[in-house]
Scaffold this active site. Structure first.
Site, short mmCIF file in Angstrom:
data_model
loop_
_atom_site.label_atom_id
_atom_site.label_comp_id
_atom_site.label_asym_id
_atom_site.label_seq_id
_atom_site.Cartn_x
_atom_site.Cartn_y
_atom_site.Cartn_z
N LYS A 87 -45.72 35.86 -46.56
CA LYS A 87 -45.85 34.22 -46.51
C LYS A 87 -46.07 33.66 -45.01
CE LYS A 87 -44.50 30.66 -49.79
NZ LYS A 87 -43.48 30.28 -50.73
O1 G3P Z 1 -42.50 28.05 -52.75
C1 G3P Z 1 -42.41 26.73 -52.09
C2 G3P Z 1 -42.50 25.60 -52.83
O2 G3P Z 1 -43.09 25.96 -54.33
C3 G3P Z 1 -41.43 24.62 -52.77
O3 G3P Z 1 -41.13 23.75 -54.01
O4 G3P Z 1 -39.92 22.32 -55.08
O5 G3P Z 1 -39.24 23.10 -52.92
O6 G3P Z 1 -41.08 21.39 -53.11
P1 G3P Z 1 -40.56 22.48 -53.70
#
Ligand code: G3P
Length: 218
Positions: A87
């Site tokens: 990533k």
């Molecule tokens: O993996 C990264 C992404 O899905 C982050 O999600 O909930 O932290 O905005 P969030």
């Protein structure tokens, strides 16, 4: 459509995998920290533990922000297991790193994507996956799903092979609407995947069927 789980929690990964519908896992430094995984050796061992649960597609994020550092980390991460996808953040050196790794046959997931222009750059660099964060856009009164639709259209126009991996998914309707739009992958918390199971008419219908069976069969 692929389902990835967005967590570094091994129990949740096992539960989703046992359901039989899991195609991969995405992690990030915040999710690793949430599980208390710190230090290079522990982080590496944790990625290996995740790889041992699922069949493929375990996104492991670099923490370097310069080209040389990202390449060094990526080349190290892929030695953990063949299932690792590196990533890489959507920054200038990240695009250069994606191009380099793509030419080397190393799979990448371009993360922290918030615009169609960024999506276009990542596809041209040869990213395997592209992660637009839809929940974080919604959080600032923007439209995350509209961005997914725009990127799917752009990729279709030119036949880009980069898969659109809708991330930062907060609820089941995000997931269902991503499916309608044609996102290739969604990554979401376990509760969003299991939330798809729920319907009150399923519950009341099953209750009635079982009661009727009991009446006739004692
Ligand atoms: O993996 C990264 C992404 O899905 C982050 O999600 O909930 O932290 O905005 P969030």
């Amino acid at each position: 459509m692929k389902f990835f789980i967005d967590t570094a929690n091994l129990d949740e990964i096992r539960e989703a995998y046992d359901l039989g519908v899991l195609d991969g896992v995405t992690t990030n430094p915040s999710l690793m920290a949430k599980e208390g995984i710190t230090g290079e050796a522990n982080i590496r061992a944790h990625y290996k533990a995740i790889c041992d649960i699922v069949d493929d597609n375990v996104s492991a994020e670099v923490i370097s922000t310069d080209f040389a550092g990202m390449i060094r980390e990526a080349e190290e991460l892929v030695t953990i297991d063949d299932k690792i996808v590196v990533k890489i953040p959507m920054i200038k050196d990240g695009i250069k790193a994606i191009k380099y790794l793509s030419d080397e046959g190393i799979r990448t997931n371009c993360t922290l994507v918030f615009s169609a222009g960024q999506a276009l750059l990542a596809a041209k660099a040869g990213a395997t996956y592209l992660s637009p964060f839809i929940g974080r856009l919604d959080d600032i009164s923007s439209d995350g799903l509209q961005l997914i639709a725009q990127i799917v259209d752009i990729y279709d126009n030119y036949g880009f092979e980069t898969e659109v991996l809708a991330a930062s998914i907060r609820h089941t309707m995000h997931l269902v609407e991503c499916a309608e739009i044609g996102a290739d992958v969604v990554t979401c918390p376990l509760k969003v995947i299991t939330g798809l199971l729920k319907h009150p008419l399923t519950d009341s219908g099953l209750e009635q069927f079982l009661a009727d069976y009991k009446k006739g069969n004692g």
